[in-house]
Design a protein around this motif. Structure first.
Motif, mmCIF file in Angstrom:
data_model
loop_
_atom_site.group_PDB
_atom_site.id
_atom_site.type_symbol
_atom_site.label_atom_id
_atom_site.label_comp_id
_atom_site.label_asym_id
_atom_site.label_seq_id
_atom_site.Cartn_x
_atom_site.Cartn_y
_atom_site.Cartn_z
ATOM 1 N N LYS A 108 -23.104 -32.521 -15.814
ATOM 2 C CA LYS A 108 -24.303 -33.211 -15.342
ATOM 3 C C LYS A 108 -25.069 -33.878 -16.474
ATOM 4 C CE LYS A 108 -23.223 -31.732 -11.361
ATOM 5 N NZ LYS A 108 -22.506 -32.638 -10.464
ATOM 6 N N GLY A 109 -24.429 -34.027 -17.634
ATOM 7 C CA GLY A 109 -25.057 -34.837 -18.673
ATOM 8 C C GLY A 109 -25.533 -34.092 -19.901
ATOM 9 N N ALA A 110 -25.372 -32.769 -19.957
ATOM 10 C CA ALA A 110 -25.744 -32.060 -21.182
ATOM 11 C C ALA A 110 -24.749 -32.433 -22.281
ATOM 12 C CB ALA A 110 -25.723 -30.555 -20.941
ATOM 13 N N ALA A 111 -25.220 -32.454 -23.536
ATOM 14 C CA ALA A 111 -24.334 -32.826 -24.634
ATOM 15 C C ALA A 111 -23.487 -31.628 -25.054
ATOM 16 C CB ALA A 111 -25.156 -33.331 -25.814
ATOM 17 N N LEU A 112 -22.262 -31.896 -25.501
ATOM 18 C CA LEU A 112 -21.335 -30.819 -25.851
ATOM 19 C C LEU A 112 -21.855 -29.959 -27.001
ATOM 20 C CD1 LEU A 112 -18.597 -29.547 -25.254
ATOM 21 C CD2 LEU A 112 -17.578 -31.073 -26.930
ATOM 22 N N GLY A 113 -22.418 -30.612 -28.030
ATOM 23 C CA GLY A 113 -22.927 -29.864 -29.177
ATOM 24 C C GLY A 113 -24.033 -28.905 -28.777
ATOM 25 N N THR A 114 -24.935 -29.377 -27.941
ATOM 26 C CA THR A 114 -26.029 -28.531 -27.473
ATOM 27 C C THR A 114 -25.470 -27.332 -26.707
ATOM 28 O OG1 THR A 114 -27.292 -30.571 -27.178
ATOM 29 C CG2 THR A 114 -28.202 -28.573 -26.211
ATOM 30 N N ALA A 115 -24.502 -27.607 -25.844
ATOM 31 C CA ALA A 115 -23.924 -26.542 -25.029
ATOM 32 C C ALA A 115 -23.198 -25.507 -25.888
ATOM 33 C CB ALA A 115 -22.968 -27.147 -23.996
ATOM 34 N N LEU A 116 -22.420 -25.981 -26.872
ATOM 35 C CA LEU A 116 -21.684 -25.042 -27.712
ATOM 36 C C LEU A 116 -22.632 -24.242 -28.607
ATOM 37 C CD1 LEU A 116 -18.400 -26.879 -28.756
ATOM 38 C CD2 LEU A 116 -18.792 -25.259 -26.918
#
Lengths: 374, 77
Positions: free
Chosen positions: A316-324
């Motif tokens: 839904k648009g969250a960035a991969l770096g933020t999520a990891l």
């Protein structure tokens, strides 16, 4: 093996505080154990069955959701249900296979061996080795303190010891399987690389800061009454039994979180509009990375619960770096572990450990956000 | 015979202690079973992975919960 039940609010002494099943071993079943050859034959047969079932999961989930339940393929509910029916068995099956494989691999390693290998290793390569051994060595997080002491008394440098302790929980098979199953093998590899690198660099920095005097005094003065090398000879049959034991233990512990996590993920998948999170968790929102790290510290969940939700957020648009970064913070920086480590570290060293690791995770988050077009 | 069970008090350590008692009952033996949960004491015994079992000063296993069969073999000698 480092997961804690997030539904139990008390600070449990360690991950093994999950309910064990002591009764299971009271009455050993009187059946004849399989020979090693039969175990291999049975294993190969099961692997074929596994493969056949795995390749049929997608058509099966579509058939069940759209033909049997009669849901519309394009509807929110239809999508959510099909996602759930497909992903749950897929991830559980991957988990069983990989945990078994890792169990076989881990049967070749032990904390004693890791200590012997790392003893006296100097900076640089010692950190790389420590991080890799941290991933491969089976040990329960309630052993973190005895292990720390064991390493330090065997003149493993402090920074190298930290590389080991950071890598061990962060890069674990459950996290990797879930990332692989839900986000693809590339993300899983990125995560593994980033986790190892963070452990290596953070340990290296802690080593350079010369913090040895900030261990608790009793640790520095400890004299062992002669360590006994405790080697165990394992046959292939033993290794298979050991690996099956880890499957029972780990899968038995995390399956519920996988199901709940995928359930939440499925709901987000079906109902939250595309791009909904781009503004608050997207790559342009730089502050979302530190926010993710800070949020992750008090959350002591296992990868099994975090990844399915993450995969839905990413969609839904969250960035991969933020999520990891969020995931690393949740499983790598945990309050209960800090409480345990406080017994051997003075406050200053503990603060340095947390600070350096948090910075490392921040860097990982930013670098991923900057370099990867998601 | 002195049997020491080392561990900070997590479920696996409790399980190990239970199994030691079960094994002793099965053999009809009596032994002094000591639980050691202090980290400092554990470290001084030269153990750095828990749960661990020490029988008469000899480390029989560490870093895992042993099975009942295994414990029975330690009690023979």
């Amino acid at each position: 093996m480092k997961e804690l039940n997030p539904l139990q609010p008390q600070v449990a002494p360690c991950a093994c505080s999950q309910e064990a099943e002591p009764a299971a071993q009271d009455t050993p079943a009187p059946r004849a154990p399989l020979s090693t050859r039969n175990k291999f034959v049975l294993g190969a047969a099961l692997l074929v069955v596994w493969g056949l079932v795995y390749w049929q999961l997608k058509p099966f989930s579509q058939w069940l959701a759209f033909s049997v339940f009669g849901l519309e393929p394009e509807s929110h509910l239809g999508e959510a249900v099909q996602f759930f029916i497909y992903d749950t068995p897929k991830v559980l099956m991957l988990l069983i296979l990989v945990v078994f494989g890792v169990g076989i691999l881990r049967s070749y390693f032990s904390p004693e061996a890791a200590r012997r290998i790392l003893s006296g290793k100097r900076k640089g390569f010692g950190h790389v080795l420590a991080a890799l051994l941290g991933v491969a060595t089976p040990f329960c997080s309630c052993s973190a303190v005895p292990l720390f002491i064991g390493f330090v008394t065997a003149s493993v440098p402090l920074g190298v010891t930290f590389s080991f302790l950071i890598a061990a929980p962060m890069v674990n098979e459950v996290a990797l399987v879930l990332l692989w199953g839900l986000l693809g093998w590339k993300v899983a590899l990125f995560y593994m690389g980033a986790g190892l690198l963070t452990a290596i660099v953070a340990g290296f920095i802690i080593g350079r800061l010369k913090m040895e005097k900030h261990m608790q005094d009793w640790v520095r003065h400890i004299r062992e009454n002669g360590t006994q090398e405790h080697a165990e000879d394992k046959t292939w049959s033993d290794r298979i039994d050991y690996a099956l034991g880890t499957v029972k233990e780990i899968v038995g512990k995390v399956w519920l979180y996988v199901v709940i996590g995928i359930g939440v993920g499925a709901a987000i998948h079906g109902y939250v509009p595309e791009g909904f999170l781009a503004s608050i968790m997207g790559k342009d929102a730089w502050w979302s990375v530190p926010a993710a790290v800070v949020l992750g510290v008090p959350m002591y969940s296992n990868a099994a619960g975090v990844v399915p939700v993450l995969s839905a957020l990413l969609e839904k648009g969250a960035a991969l770096g933020t999520a990891l970064a969020f995931m690393m913070s949740v499983i790598g920086l945990s309050l209960p572990e800090m409480v345990i480590l406080r017994k051997v570290l003075k406050l200053k060293l503990l603060a340095v450990f947390v600070g350096v690791l948090a910075c490392g995770i921040l860097v990982v988050g930013f670098v991923f956000n900057l370099t990867l077009a998601h | 015979m002195i049997i020491e069970v080392l561990g900070p008090g997590c479920a696996k350590c409790e399980e190990t202690a239970q199994l030691v008692h079960t094994a002793l009952d099965q053999k009809g033996l009596t032994a002094e079973v000591v639980k050691i949960s202090d980290f400092q004491e554990i470290a001084q015994k030269g153990v750095f992975a828990t749960p661990a079992v020490i029988v008469d000063g000899e480390i029989k296993c560490s870093g895992r919960a042993p099975g009942l069969e295994e414990i029975l073999t330690w009690l023979v000698s």
